[in-house]
Design an enzyme around this catalytic site. Structure first.
Site, PDB file in Angstrom:
ATOM      1  N   HIS A 147       2.650  12.441  -7.468  1.00 18.19           N
ATOM      2  CA  HIS A 147       3.761  13.375  -7.225  1.00 18.19           C
ATOM      3  C   HIS A 147       4.883  13.016  -8.201  1.00 18.19           C
ATOM      4  O   HIS A 147       4.694  12.147  -9.081  1.00 18.19           O
ATOM      5  CB  HIS A 147       4.210  13.304  -5.766  1.00 18.19           C
ATOM      6  N   HIS A 158       5.634   9.280  -8.891  1.00 17.90           N
ATOM      7  CA  HIS A 158       4.755   8.662  -9.896  1.00 17.90           C
ATOM      8  C   HIS A 158       5.107   9.167 -11.295  1.00 17.90           C
ATOM      9  O   HIS A 158       5.120   8.398 -12.259  1.00 17.90           O
ATOM     10  CB  HIS A 158       3.285   8.994  -9.614  1.00 17.90           C
ATOM     11  N   GLN A 162      -5.943  -3.483   0.196  1.00 22.04           N
ATOM     12  CA  GLN A 162      -4.565  -3.465   0.667  1.00 22.04           C
ATOM     13  C   GLN A 162      -4.368  -2.587   1.905  1.00 22.04           C
ATOM     14  O   GLN A 162      -3.249  -2.418   2.375  1.00 22.04           O
ATOM     15  CB  GLN A 162      -3.593  -3.069  -0.449  1.00 22.04           C
ATOM     16  N   ASP A 212       8.749   1.162  -2.928  1.00 25.61           N
ATOM     17  CA  ASP A 212       8.034   0.035  -2.308  1.00 25.61           C
ATOM     18  C   ASP A 212       8.767  -1.244  -2.704  1.00 25.61           C
ATOM     19  O   ASP A 212       8.305  -2.027  -3.537  1.00 25.61           O
ATOM     20  CB  ASP A 212       6.575   0.024  -2.785  1.00 25.61           C
ATOM     21  N   ILE A 237      12.439   8.185  -5.919  1.00 27.31           N
ATOM     22  CA  ILE A 237      12.627   9.639  -6.085  1.00 27.31           C
ATOM     23  C   ILE A 237      12.457  10.341  -4.730  1.00 27.31           C
ATOM     24  O   ILE A 237      11.504  10.062  -3.997  1.00 27.31           O
ATOM     25  CB  ILE A 237      11.606  10.227  -7.097  1.00 27.31           C
TER      26      ILE A 237
HETATM   27  P1  AMP Z   1       1.169   4.425  -4.707  1.00 29.90           P
HETATM   28  O1  AMP Z   1       0.282   5.395  -5.403  1.00 29.90           O
HETATM   29  O2  AMP Z   1       1.772   4.959  -3.450  1.00 29.90           O
HETATM   30  O3  AMP Z   1       0.555   3.060  -4.558  1.00 29.90           O
HETATM   31  O4  AMP Z   1       2.399   4.232  -5.669  1.00 29.90           O
HETATM   32  C1  AMP Z   1       2.227   3.867  -7.021  1.00 29.90           C
HETATM   33  C2  AMP Z   1       3.572   3.522  -7.577  1.00 29.90           C
HETATM   34  O5  AMP Z   1       4.424   4.658  -7.493  1.00 29.90           O
HETATM   35  C3  AMP Z   1       4.253   2.389  -6.815  1.00 29.90           C
HETATM   36  O6  AMP Z   1       4.901   1.529  -7.742  1.00 29.90           O
HETATM   37  C4  AMP Z   1       5.253   3.125  -5.955  1.00 29.90           C
HETATM   38  O7  AMP Z   1       6.391   2.355  -5.630  1.00 29.90           O
HETATM   39  C5  AMP Z   1       5.619   4.287  -6.863  1.00 29.90           C
HETATM   40  N1  AMP Z   1       6.177   5.377  -6.074  1.00 29.90           N
HETATM   41  C6  AMP Z   1       5.584   6.016  -5.029  1.00 29.90           C
HETATM   42  N2  AMP Z   1       6.444   6.919  -4.504  1.00 29.90           N
HETATM   43  C7  AMP Z   1       7.592   6.825  -5.211  1.00 29.90           C
HETATM   44  C8  AMP Z   1       8.860   7.480  -5.144  1.00 29.90           C
HETATM   45  N3  AMP Z   1       9.121   8.401  -4.231  1.00 29.90           N
HETATM   46  N4  AMP Z   1       9.806   7.121  -6.038  1.00 29.90           N
HETATM   47  C9  AMP Z   1       9.548   6.167  -6.975  1.00 29.90           C
HETATM   48  N5  AMP Z   1       8.383   5.521  -7.095  1.00 29.90           N
HETATM   49  C10 AMP Z   1       7.424   5.838  -6.222  1.00 29.90           C
END
Ligand code: AMP
Length: 284
Positions: A35, A38, A62, A152, A178
């Site tokens: 989204h 990312h 995880q 995170d 974001i």
């Molecule tokens: P995930 O796919 O949820 O494991 O996230 C992959 C990366 O994207 C991680 O470093 C998350 O912290 C980052 N991420 C996910 N959602 C957001 C967001 N809303 N704003 C900024 N970074 C994000």
């Protein structure tokens, strides 16, 4: 943009492009279902590095609940569009077995409150899995910089510590959280929320910004946090796990309000687990 599915194929690609010799490489580790959160990480990487690898792996080590792992969205075609538009050169989407070189497993790591409070406490073994997969990705890809989202927040601190110990040459870049136009923190899990769930989920970000507002008006930080926690606990459809002030380096539950840098929240909203946080602008 290329999609690569195995570590061997990725190494061939690196050799073809002389990657370790004269180009800077940025890595954005993800679990897919991309989204705009990312996308912002990929855009940052693309501004700062010659080549950008986005890894996509729904990492089994995880997840501490099999249901959550099974329900995690998998949307490769749409992910490829977003990654490409944001400046990605290669999507690396291995199987867990390929990356781990066999059955995926994670060693237990105890860095005190950093790995065992808040997210570590609510999701036992979660950070063991995060550390294991990021360590593997760093080993295979050897980026110059790796980009993580401040959404995170505890993960950023854990990855920074792992990197200092295991990969001191890799710079960890923390990118802004974001939100959507209403304030909801973007998350791959949001697509599992109903309209009612979205309204309920918005109470989390509202509670966080309310604490910042109340403290800027003179309330004590502790009182504002306690009041917001009580209100969320009484909200229908929100099963609160924690709502606390933290120091983003230590994540120690013992830290006093004057040590806090952020307020963090985790809750199940209509059965979907969400996390969010806000930086504290006024110290109480
Ligand atoms: P995930 O796919 O949820 O494991 O996230 C992959 C990366 O994207 C991680 O470093 C998350 O912290 C980052 N991420 C996910 N959602 C957001 C967001 N809303 N704003 C900024 N970074 C994000």
């Amino acid at each position: 943009m290329k999609i690569i599915r195995t570590s061997v194929e990725l190494n061939h690609w690196f050799n073809e492009h002389n990657i370790q010799i004269n180009k800077s490489l940025g890595l954005v580790p993800t679990m897919g279902a991309l989204h705009q959160g990312h996308a912002s990480l990929i855009e940052n990487a693309s501004k700062e590095c010659d080549l950008v690898v986005v890894s996509i792996l729904v990492n089994p080590t995880q997840f501490n609940a099999k249901d959550d792992l099974d329900a995690y969205p998998r949307t490769m075609a749409a992910d490829a569009e977003i990654a490409k538009a944001s400046g990605c050169n290669v999507i690396f989407a291995p199987t867990a077995e390929d990356l781990y070189g066999g059955k995926p497993k994670a060693a237990q790591i105890n860095w005190g409150s950093l790995t065992h409070s808040f997210e570590g406490k609510c999701r036992p073994g979660h950070f063991d899995g995060v550390i294991a997969v990021v360590d593997k990705l760093f080993g295979v890809i050897q980026p110059n910089k790796a980009y993580f989202g401040a959404k995170d927040l505890q993960q950023v601190a854990v990855v920074q510590k792992m990197s200092q110990i295991r990969h001191p040459n890799i710079e960890i870049v923390s990118c802004d959280l974001i939100r959507d136009s209403k304030g909801l923190a973007l998350s791959s899990r949001n697509i599992r929320l109903t309209n009612q769930g979205i309204k309920r989920a918005l109470k989390l970000s509202f509670a966080l910004s309310n604490v910042v507002e109340k403290t800027s008006e003179g309330s004590s930080l502790k009182t504002a946090v306690d009041t917001a926690r009580k209100e969320l606990n009484e909200s229908e459809g929100i099963d609160l796990e924690y709502f606390n002030g933290v120091n983003c380096q230590t994540f120690s539950p013992e830290d006093e309000p004057f040590d806090w840098s952020h307020i963090v929240v985790a809750a199940n909203v209509d059965g979907v687990r969400l996390i969010d946080n806000i930086e504290i602008e006024v110290v109480g």
